[in-house]
Design a protein around this motif. Structure first.
Motif, PDB file in Angstrom:
ATOM      1  N   THR A 122      12.083  -1.494   0.211  1.00 24.27           N
ATOM      2  CA  THR A 122      11.387  -2.633   0.768  1.00 24.27           C
ATOM      3  C   THR A 122       9.987  -2.013   0.872  1.00 24.27           C
ATOM      4  OG1 THR A 122      11.405  -1.737   3.029  1.00 24.27           O
ATOM      5  CG2 THR A 122      13.296  -3.399   2.312  1.00 24.27           C
ATOM      6  N   ARG A 123       9.036  -3.111   0.936  1.00 21.24           N
ATOM      7  CA  ARG A 123       7.486  -2.650   0.918  1.00 21.24           C
ATOM      8  C   ARG A 123       7.317  -1.476   2.233  1.00 21.24           C
ATOM      9  NH1 ARG A 123       2.020  -4.960   0.301  1.00 21.24           N
ATOM     10  NH2 ARG A 123       0.803  -4.193   1.966  1.00 21.24           N
ATOM     11  N   ALA A 124       7.977  -1.880   3.341  1.00 21.93           N
ATOM     12  CA  ALA A 124       7.750  -0.865   4.384  1.00 21.93           C
ATOM     13  C   ALA A 124       8.314   0.640   4.189  1.00 21.93           C
ATOM     14  CB  ALA A 124       8.770  -1.463   5.817  1.00 21.93           C
ATOM     15  N   GLN A 125       9.409   0.645   3.459  1.00 20.06           N
ATOM     16  CA  GLN A 125       9.994   1.882   3.021  1.00 20.06           C
ATOM     17  C   GLN A 125       8.797   2.711   2.052  1.00 20.06           C
ATOM     18  OE1 GLN A 125      13.610   0.454   1.531  1.00 20.06           O
ATOM     19  NE2 GLN A 125      14.917   1.912   2.506  1.00 20.06           N
ATOM     20  N   PHE A 126       8.295   1.802   1.327  1.00 15.96           N
ATOM     21  CA  PHE A 126       7.429   2.515   0.269  1.00 15.96           C
ATOM     22  C   PHE A 126       6.250   3.021   1.313  1.00 15.96           C
ATOM     23  CE2 PHE A 126       8.291   0.431  -4.130  1.00 15.96           C
ATOM     24  CZ  PHE A 126       9.231   1.409  -4.341  1.00 15.96           C
ATOM     25  N   GLU A 127       6.044   2.138   2.051  1.00 14.72           N
ATOM     26  CA  GLU A 127       4.565   2.722   3.098  1.00 14.72           C
ATOM     27  C   GLU A 127       4.921   3.904   3.698  1.00 14.72           C
ATOM     28  OE1 GLU A 127       2.432  -0.208   5.257  1.00 14.72           O
ATOM     29  OE2 GLU A 127       3.113  -2.041   4.273  1.00 14.72           O
ATOM     30  N   THR A 128       6.158   4.146   4.193  1.00 12.23           N
ATOM     31  CA  THR A 128       6.627   5.310   4.798  1.00 12.23           C
ATOM     32  C   THR A 128       6.466   6.374   3.884  1.00 12.23           C
ATOM     33  OG1 THR A 128       8.005   4.226   6.373  1.00 12.23           O
ATOM     34  CG2 THR A 128       8.490   6.446   6.172  1.00 12.23           C
ATOM     35  N   LEU A 129       6.981   6.496   2.760  1.00 19.83           N
ATOM     36  CA  LEU A 129       7.152   7.404   1.738  1.00 19.83           C
ATOM     37  C   LEU A 129       5.590   7.813   1.380  1.00 19.83           C
ATOM     38  CD1 LEU A 129       9.507   6.066  -0.871  1.00 19.83           C
ATOM     39  CD2 LEU A 129       9.962   7.822   0.934  1.00 19.83           C
ATOM     40  N   VAL A 130       4.732   6.817   1.252  1.00 25.21           N
ATOM     41  CA  VAL A 130       3.374   7.062   0.696  1.00 25.21           C
ATOM     42  C   VAL A 130       2.479   7.784   1.993  1.00 25.21           C
ATOM     43  CG1 VAL A 130       1.070   6.039   0.682  1.00 25.21           C
ATOM     44  CG2 VAL A 130       3.133   5.308  -0.962  1.00 25.21           C
ATOM     45  N   ASP A 131       2.817   7.468   3.180  1.00 23.73           N
ATOM     46  CA  ASP A 131       2.054   7.960   4.379  1.00 23.73           C
ATOM     47  C   ASP A 131       2.725   9.328   4.471  1.00 23.73           C
ATOM     48  OD1 ASP A 131       0.764   5.984   4.976  1.00 23.73           O
ATOM     49  OD2 ASP A 131       2.089   4.782   6.520  1.00 23.73           O
ATOM     50  N   GLN A 132       3.919   9.583   4.389  1.00 20.58           N
ATOM     51  CA  GLN A 132       4.396  11.112   4.327  1.00 20.58           C
ATOM     52  C   GLN A 132       3.672  11.890   3.264  1.00 20.58           C
ATOM     53  OE1 GLN A 132       8.604  10.949   3.534  1.00 20.58           O
ATOM     54  NE2 GLN A 132       9.206   9.986   5.394  1.00 20.58           N
ATOM     55  N   LEU A 147       0.764  11.503   1.831  1.00 26.80           N
ATOM     56  CA  LEU A 147      -0.934  11.482   2.432  1.00 26.80           C
ATOM     57  C   LEU A 147      -1.081  12.658   3.670  1.00 26.80           C
ATOM     58  CD1 LEU A 147      -2.108   8.264   2.091  1.00 26.80           C
ATOM     59  CD2 LEU A 147      -2.134   9.945   0.212  1.00 26.80           C
ATOM     60  N   ALA A 148       0.068  12.466   4.448  1.00 27.74           N
ATOM     61  CA  ALA A 148       0.045  13.498   5.641  1.00 27.74           C
ATOM     62  C   ALA A 148       0.272  14.801   5.232  1.00 27.74           C
ATOM     63  CB  ALA A 148       1.128  12.980   6.611  1.00 27.74           C
ATOM     64  N   HIS A 149       1.102  14.998   4.407  1.00 26.76           N
ATOM     65  CA  HIS A 149       1.250  16.521   3.955  1.00 26.76           C
ATOM     66  C   HIS A 149       0.193  17.000   3.026  1.00 26.76           C
ATOM     67  CE1 HIS A 149       3.918  19.956   3.445  1.00 26.76           C
ATOM     68  NE2 HIS A 149       3.672  19.930   2.109  1.00 26.76           N
ATOM     69  N   ALA A 150      -0.433  15.937   2.427  1.00 24.93           N
ATOM     70  CA  ALA A 150      -1.591  16.558   1.493  1.00 24.93           C
ATOM     71  C   ALA A 150      -2.628  17.139   2.555  1.00 24.93           C
ATOM     72  CB  ALA A 150      -2.216  15.403   0.701  1.00 24.93           C
ATOM     73  N   LYS A 151      -3.049  16.085   3.503  1.00 23.84           N
ATOM     74  CA  LYS A 151      -3.826  16.743   4.672  1.00 23.84           C
ATOM     75  C   LYS A 151      -3.692  17.911   5.320  1.00 23.84           C
ATOM     76  CE  LYS A 151      -6.895  13.955   7.886  1.00 23.84           C
ATOM     77  NZ  LYS A 151      -7.022  12.707   8.480  1.00 23.84           N
ATOM     78  N   LYS A 152      -2.527  18.317   5.405  1.00 24.58           N
ATOM     79  CA  LYS A 152      -1.771  19.443   6.393  1.00 24.58           C
ATOM     80  C   LYS A 152      -2.206  20.617   5.350  1.00 24.58           C
ATOM     81  CE  LYS A 152       2.423  21.217   7.827  1.00 24.58           C
ATOM     82  NZ  LYS A 152       4.009  21.218   7.931  1.00 24.58           N
ATOM     83  N   LEU A 153      -2.058  20.367   3.969  1.00 24.82           N
ATOM     84  CA  LEU A 153      -2.084  21.456   3.012  1.00 24.82           C
ATOM     85  C   LEU A 153      -3.841  21.801   2.935  1.00 24.82           C
ATOM     86  CD1 LEU A 153       0.355  20.575   0.234  1.00 24.82           C
ATOM     87  CD2 LEU A 153       0.323  22.539   1.992  1.00 24.82           C
ATOM     88  N   GLY A 154      -4.613  20.895   3.573  1.00 29.06           N
ATOM     89  CA  GLY A 154      -5.927  21.212   3.291  1.00 29.06           C
ATOM     90  C   GLY A 154      -6.753  20.378   2.295  1.00 29.06           C
ATOM     91  N   ALA A 155      -6.177  19.312   1.594  1.00 35.25           N
ATOM     92  CA  ALA A 155      -6.707  18.510   0.660  1.00 35.25           C
ATOM     93  C   ALA A 155      -7.841  17.841   1.230  1.00 35.25           C
ATOM     94  CB  ALA A 155      -5.796  17.538   0.223  1.00 35.25           C
ATOM     95  N   THR A 156      -8.972  17.643   0.464  1.00 32.95           N
ATOM     96  CA  THR A 156     -10.175  16.928   0.877  1.00 32.95           C
ATOM     97  C   THR A 156      -9.956  15.386   0.928  1.00 32.95           C
ATOM     98  OG1 THR A 156     -11.367  18.389  -0.306  1.00 32.95           O
ATOM     99  CG2 THR A 156     -12.589  16.645   0.558  1.00 32.95           C
ATOM    100  N   ASP A 157      -8.985  14.829   0.136  1.00 34.98           N
ATOM    101  CA  ASP A 157      -8.759  13.453  -0.444  1.00 34.98           C
ATOM    102  C   ASP A 157      -7.605  13.505  -0.924  1.00 34.98           C
ATOM    103  OD1 ASP A 157     -10.433  11.745   0.714  1.00 34.98           O
ATOM    104  OD2 ASP A 157     -11.887  12.032  -0.630  1.00 34.98           O
ATOM    105  N   ALA A 158      -6.856  12.502  -0.917  1.00 38.05           N
ATOM    106  CA  ALA A 158      -5.517  12.254  -1.626  1.00 38.05           C
ATOM    107  C   ALA A 158      -5.275  10.675  -1.814  1.00 38.05           C
ATOM    108  CB  ALA A 158      -4.557  13.272  -1.017  1.00 38.05           C
ATOM    109  N   GLY A 159      -4.450  10.532  -2.545  1.00 42.28           N
ATOM    110  CA  GLY A 159      -3.884   9.256  -2.745  1.00 42.28           C
ATOM    111  C   GLY A 159      -2.483   9.130  -3.349  1.00 42.28           C
ATOM    112  N   ALA A 160      -1.744   8.203  -2.993  1.00 44.62           N
ATOM    113  CA  ALA A 160      -0.152   8.391  -3.529  1.00 44.62           C
ATOM    114  C   ALA A 160       0.340   6.569  -3.561  1.00 44.62           C
ATOM    115  CB  ALA A 160       0.533   8.832  -2.422  1.00 44.62           C
TER     116      ALA A 160
END
Length: 458
Positions: A15-25, A27-40
């Motif tokens: 579902t769309r909701a499941q995809f949103e969860t995957l994408v947010d996961q 992006l959150a991990h990219a931020k945790k690693l220290g990324a300046t910006d990220a897209g998924a």
């Protein structure tokens, strides 16, 4: 928006909701690693393709694929990675891979996500009615393909063979987000029916093909109509001959005229422009077509094959005039190519959207017969072969077949010829555009009459 979750018959596993969860996961991990910006982006596609030949079922293929793509920026360094495994561990590994690539990639001062002002917000994302799932069974698809081929074979006893017929039903959906505030996604579908009959025997055999492709299966041409028209095209080419080398006007049938429009798009697209590998360098504001030619782009056509509320980077799309009275009013730019050129993105990351080429001289009665009258004596081309187009110089040379026309009437079919010219001269030399508009993917154009080209024959 039409989302898969709102469609019981979508055929999707996620579902769309499941995809949103995957994408947010991701992006959150990219931020945790220290990324300046990220897209998924998470996406899924599924479909059915059936082919038949000479009254027998040949293939039945079902496809289902899924992907999560991640782009990570560390300053002006960019890294990409993707996975088809949606487990939390795999998502973290994919983000880590993109992050590691970014860290060791050379810095590019223009690399980065779009500016906030260009990003499509929720209010900029209209429902464009692109999703029409077709719950066709393999048996029903085979029956349609067989009907299409049978209609072709029954058109005339001179239709002696077939390269087969096919039916395809495809649908997909995605959700995309990035750290500059973009969130969006939608479902879309594309269905088709096609056939390729053969006329004649021995050395005199001729083939042709036709198809119908639409977002909604209810809008497809009937199987019988596609079959008959393909057969009539093949029959019209029987007893083709060569012609002597000459110079003459050339009329491009509307599906081929879409290719000329595609050549223009490629020449004024960002990548070609910033690399200076185009014959239309620095053409903005300059006349490239005759004064009677306009080209418009409308990304928001309902059910349009080139419709999109935003481009691949999440930039909002807008209607615009690309060519006005022959003058180039706009290029086709992504965020990256726009920055390379010192310009603004046009929302064309991923390509053009529903282009229409028109002539101000075209009248409602300018059908193909009227265009043949305008051609007078010359070549009417219905098939092009080879890839003989140099977009750096504009040199154009392709194998062709079609019909020799005299005094506005088809005299006989011709084959084994080459047409040659330069795209700059060809675009400038467009004398007329027919009212016989044909939609070829994201492009709509009638038959196009070019004033003069070299035709190499015997």
């Amino acid at each position: 928006m039409n989302t898969p979750a709102s469609r019981a018959d979508s055929g999707f596993a996620y579902t769309r909701a499941q995809f949103e969860t995957l994408v947010d996961q991701a992006l959150a991990h990219a931020k945790k690693l220290g990324a300046t910006d990220a897209g998924a982006e998470a996406s899924e596609g599924c479909g059915l393709s059936v082919s038949v030949r000479k009254g027998e079922l040949e293939t039945v293929e079902r496809n289902r694929d899924k992907s999560l793509g991640v782009t990570v920026y560390v300053g002006h360094r960019r890294g990409n990675a993707s996975t088809s495994d949606f487990s939390p561990a795999a998502i973290e590994q994919t983000v880590q891979a993109a992050f590691d690539i970014a860290r060791f990639t050379a810095e590019d001062p223009v690399a980065g996500l779009p500016d906030a002002a260009d990003i499509a917000q929720a209010a900029d994302q209209p429902d464009l009615d692109l999703f029409h799932p077709w719950a066709v069974t393999s048996e029903e698809a085979a029956r349609l393909a067989l009907e299409c081929e049978e209609a072709a074979l029954k058109t005339d006893r001179r239709i002696t063979n077939s390269e087969g017929a096919g039916v395809s039903a495809q649908q997909s959906h995605f959700f995309s987000a990035h750290t500059r505030g973009f969130r969006g996604g939608y479902a879309s579908s594309r269905h088709s029916i096609s056939v390729a009959p053969i006329a004649g025997r021995g050395d005199g055999m001729q083939r042709d093909a036709w198809y119908s492709s639409m977002r909604s299966a209810s809008e497809l041409a009937s199987a019988q109509a596609v079959g008959r028209y393909a057969a009539e095209r093949a029959l019209s080419r029987l007893k083709s001959r060569k012609i002597a080398t000459t110079q003459c006007p050339v009329l491009f049938e509307s599906p081929l005229a879409a290719g000329l429009l595609g050549g223009f798009v490629q020449a004024v697209s960002g990548g070609a422009l910033y690399r200076k590998s185009t014959f239309l360098l620095d053409s903005l504001g300059k006349p490239v077509f005759p004064k009677h030619i306009d080209i418009t782009e409308d990304p928001h056509v309902l059910r349009g094959k080139g419709s999109a509320p935003f481009d691949e980077e999440g930039v909002r799309t807008r209607s615009r005039k690309v060519v006005d009275a022959g003058r180039v009013e706009g290029y086709f730019l992504s965020t990256y190519s726009a920055r390379k050129l010192g310009m603004k993105t046009t929302g064309n990351a991923g390509g053009s959207h529903n282009l229409v080429l028109r002539s101000r001289l075209t009248r409602p009665g300018d059908d193909l017969d009227a265009m043949l009258q305008k051609l007078g004596t010359g070549l009417f081309v219905i098939e092009l072969m080879g890839q003989g187009v140099n977009y750096v110089t504009g040199d154009y040379s392709r194998g062709a077949s079609g019909f020799w026309v005299e005094n506005g009437r088809i005299a006989y079919p011709v084959q084994e010829i080459t047409i040659a010219g330069n795209l700059k001269d060809m675009l400038k030399g467009i004398e007329a555009v027919g009212a016989d508009a044909y939609n070829y993917g994201a492009k709509t154009v009638g038959s196009v009459l070019v004033n003069r080209m070299k035709v190499a024959g015997s």
